[in-house]
Design a protein around this motif. Sequence first.
Motif, PDB file in Angstrom:
ATOM      1  N   ALA A  67       0.851  -1.192   0.000  1.00 27.33           N
ATOM      2  CA  ALA A  67       0.000   0.000   0.000  1.00 27.33           C
ATOM      3  C   ALA A  67       0.884   1.239   0.000  1.00 27.33           C
ATOM      4  N   ARG A  68       0.585   2.151  -0.892  1.00 30.67           N
ATOM      5  CA  ARG A  68       1.375   3.381  -1.010  1.00 30.67           C
ATOM      6  C   ARG A  68       0.439   4.584  -1.122  1.00 30.67           C
ATOM      7  N   GLY A  69       0.841   5.681  -0.570  1.00 29.65           N
ATOM      8  CA  GLY A  69       0.166   6.959  -0.774  1.00 29.65           C
ATOM      9  C   GLY A  69      -1.262   7.036  -0.275  1.00 29.65           C
ATOM     10  N   GLY A  70      -1.508   6.707   0.987  1.00 34.38           N
ATOM     11  CA  GLY A  70      -2.842   6.829   1.556  1.00 34.38           C
ATOM     12  C   GLY A  70      -3.809   5.801   1.002  1.00 34.38           C
ATOM     13  N   SER A  71      -3.356   4.571   0.776  1.00 32.19           N
ATOM     14  CA  SER A  71      -4.213   3.537   0.210  1.00 32.19           C
ATOM     15  C   SER A  71      -4.311   2.338   1.153  1.00 32.19           C
ATOM     16  N   ILE A  72      -5.195   1.399   0.813  1.00 37.64           N
ATOM     17  CA  ILE A  72      -5.389   0.186   1.597  1.00 37.64           C
ATOM     18  C   ILE A  72      -5.175  -0.999   0.666  1.00 37.64           C
ATOM     19  N   ALA A  73      -4.332  -1.960   1.079  1.00 38.51           N
ATOM     20  CA  ALA A  73      -4.094  -3.168   0.298  1.00 38.51           C
ATOM     21  C   ALA A  73      -4.213  -4.376   1.216  1.00 38.51           C
ATOM     22  N   SER A  74      -4.930  -5.402   0.750  1.00 39.98           N
ATOM     23  CA  SER A  74      -5.157  -6.571   1.586  1.00 39.98           C
ATOM     24  C   SER A  74      -5.366  -7.800   0.729  1.00 39.98           C
ATOM     25  N   ARG A  75      -4.951  -8.975   1.231  1.00 40.82           N
ATOM     26  CA  ARG A  75      -5.297 -10.234   0.584  1.00 40.82           C
ATOM     27  C   ARG A  75      -6.700 -10.661   0.990  1.00 40.82           C
ATOM     28  N   GLY A  76      -7.172 -10.171   2.120  1.00 37.78           N
ATOM     29  CA  GLY A  76      -8.500 -10.512   2.615  1.00 37.78           C
ATOM     30  C   GLY A  76      -9.504  -9.444   2.226  1.00 37.78           C
ATOM     31  N   SER A  77     -10.593  -9.387   2.977  1.00 34.26           N
ATOM     32  CA  SER A  77     -11.634  -8.399   2.690  1.00 34.26           C
ATOM     33  C   SER A  77     -11.350  -7.094   3.436  1.00 34.26           C
ATOM     34  N   VAL A  78     -11.844  -5.991   2.882  1.00 37.52           N
ATOM     35  CA  VAL A  78     -11.717  -4.673   3.496  1.00 37.52           C
ATOM     36  C   VAL A  78     -13.133  -4.174   3.749  1.00 37.52           C
ATOM     37  N   ARG A  79     -13.504  -3.987   5.024  1.00 34.71           N
ATOM     38  CA  ARG A  79     -14.867  -3.558   5.371  1.00 34.71           C
ATOM     39  C   ARG A  79     -14.804  -2.373   6.323  1.00 34.71           C
ATOM     40  N   GLY A  80     -15.651  -1.411   6.068  1.00 36.10           N
ATOM     41  CA  GLY A  80     -15.756  -0.261   6.961  1.00 36.10           C
ATOM     42  C   GLY A  80     -14.492   0.564   7.030  1.00 36.10           C
ATOM     43  N   SER A  81     -13.667   0.508   6.019  1.00 38.14           N
ATOM     44  CA  SER A  81     -12.397   1.223   5.999  1.00 38.14           C
ATOM     45  C   SER A  81     -12.405   2.232   4.873  1.00 38.14           C
ATOM     46  N   LYS A  82     -11.562   3.253   5.001  1.00 34.32           N
ATOM     47  CA  LYS A  82     -11.485   4.249   3.945  1.00 34.32           C
ATOM     48  C   LYS A  82     -10.071   4.767   3.819  1.00 34.32           C
ATOM     49  N   ALA A 114      -2.169  -5.554   4.701  1.00 38.37           N
ATOM     50  CA  ALA A 114      -2.319  -6.731   5.556  1.00 38.37           C
ATOM     51  C   ALA A 114      -2.469  -7.979   4.716  1.00 38.37           C
ATOM     52  N   ASP A 115      -2.037  -9.118   5.271  1.00 36.84           N
ATOM     53  CA  ASP A 115      -2.243 -10.406   4.610  1.00 36.84           C
ATOM     54  C   ASP A 115      -3.650 -10.934   4.855  1.00 36.84           C
ATOM     55  N   GLY A 116      -4.374 -10.367   5.828  1.00 41.08           N
ATOM     56  CA  GLY A 116      -5.716 -10.840   6.160  1.00 41.08           C
ATOM     57  C   GLY A 116      -6.755  -9.753   5.954  1.00 41.08           C
ATOM     58  N   ASP A 117      -7.822  -9.831   6.710  1.00 37.80           N
ATOM     59  CA  ASP A 117      -8.929  -8.875   6.604  1.00 37.80           C
ATOM     60  C   ASP A 117      -8.588  -7.547   7.293  1.00 37.80           C
ATOM     61  N   ILE A 118      -9.181  -6.465   6.788  1.00 31.61           N
ATOM     62  CA  ILE A 118      -9.037  -5.135   7.394  1.00 31.61           C
ATOM     63  C   ILE A 118     -10.444  -4.628   7.672  1.00 31.61           C
ATOM     64  N   ARG A 119     -10.693  -4.201   8.922  1.00 30.87           N
ATOM     65  CA  ARG A 119     -12.027  -3.713   9.288  1.00 30.87           C
ATOM     66  C   ARG A 119     -11.914  -2.393  10.038  1.00 30.87           C
ATOM     67  N   ASP A 120     -12.813  -1.484   9.702  1.00 29.52           N
ATOM     68  CA  ASP A 120     -12.977  -0.230  10.433  1.00 29.52           C
ATOM     69  C   ASP A 120     -11.654   0.505  10.629  1.00 29.52           C
ATOM     70  N   SER A 121     -10.907   0.705   9.554  1.00 30.07           N
ATOM     71  CA  SER A 121      -9.636   1.410   9.624  1.00 30.07           C
ATOM     72  C   SER A 121      -9.648   2.582   8.651  1.00 30.07           C
ATOM     73  N   GLU A 122      -8.725   3.501   8.861  1.00 25.86           N
ATOM     74  CA  GLU A 122      -8.622   4.660   7.997  1.00 25.86           C
ATOM     75  C   GLU A 122      -7.179   4.906   7.645  1.00 25.86           C
ATOM     76  N   ALA A 123      -6.928   5.080   6.351  1.00 28.42           N
ATOM     77  CA  ALA A 123      -5.596   5.436   5.858  1.00 28.42           C
ATOM     78  C   ALA A 123      -5.684   6.870   5.382  1.00 28.42           C
ATOM     79  N   ARG A 124      -4.875   7.770   5.926  1.00 28.47           N
ATOM     80  CA  ARG A 124      -4.961   9.180   5.583  1.00 28.47           C
ATOM     81  C   ARG A 124      -3.580   9.665   5.177  1.00 28.47           C
ATOM     82  N   ARG A 125      -3.543  10.333   4.025  1.00 29.49           N
ATOM     83  CA  ARG A 125      -2.292  10.938   3.558  1.00 29.49           C
ATOM     84  C   ARG A 125      -2.581  12.377   3.221  1.00 29.49           C
ATOM     85  N   GLY A 126      -1.824  13.269   3.796  1.00 28.73           N
ATOM     86  CA  GLY A 126      -2.013  14.695   3.543  1.00 28.73           C
ATOM     87  C   GLY A 126      -0.762  15.300   2.957  1.00 28.73           C
ATOM     88  N   SER A 127      -0.915  16.505   2.477  1.00 29.90           N
ATOM     89  CA  SER A 127       0.231  17.189   1.868  1.00 29.90           C
ATOM     90  C   SER A 127       1.084  17.823   2.929  1.00 29.90           C
TER      91      SER A 127
END
Length: 127
Positions: A67-82, A114-127
């Motif tokens: 995951a780069r630049g305020g993004s989410i990467a997972s092998r599992g499911s991503v729920r409730g995350s932004k 993450a190699d697994g599931d991601i739930r209710d998380s936030e990835a934030r990248r600002g200038s």
Amino acid sequence: MTLWQVLRWVGAAVGLGALIVFFALLGLDRADQLSSVLSLFFTVAGFVLAVVSHLQQQPANGPSPVARGGSIASRGSVRGSKAIDTGSGSAPSGWPPAPPGGTGPSADSGSIAADGDIRDSEARRGS
């Protein structure tokens, strides 16, 4: 030592003693033949178990998530995350390249990997 450990050792000693007596009564030549046949069966059983274990292994699902630049990467499911990028959208200078596959998840600059599931998380990248 607990009672069960003592009983295991006693059982092992009795079993070994019975095997020694059995082979002694059987004679050296017949004991040698029998042990060779038993060895063959144990070898075949071990080979079968090794093949079954190898076939039951889960195959790799490709390279590890990056995951780069305020993004989410997972092998599992991503729920409730932004993922929120409030910057210019370009990568910062000196941005490192993605690691080679199989080295584990990697996340930089306000990202989640993450190699697994991601739930209710936030990835934030600002200038």
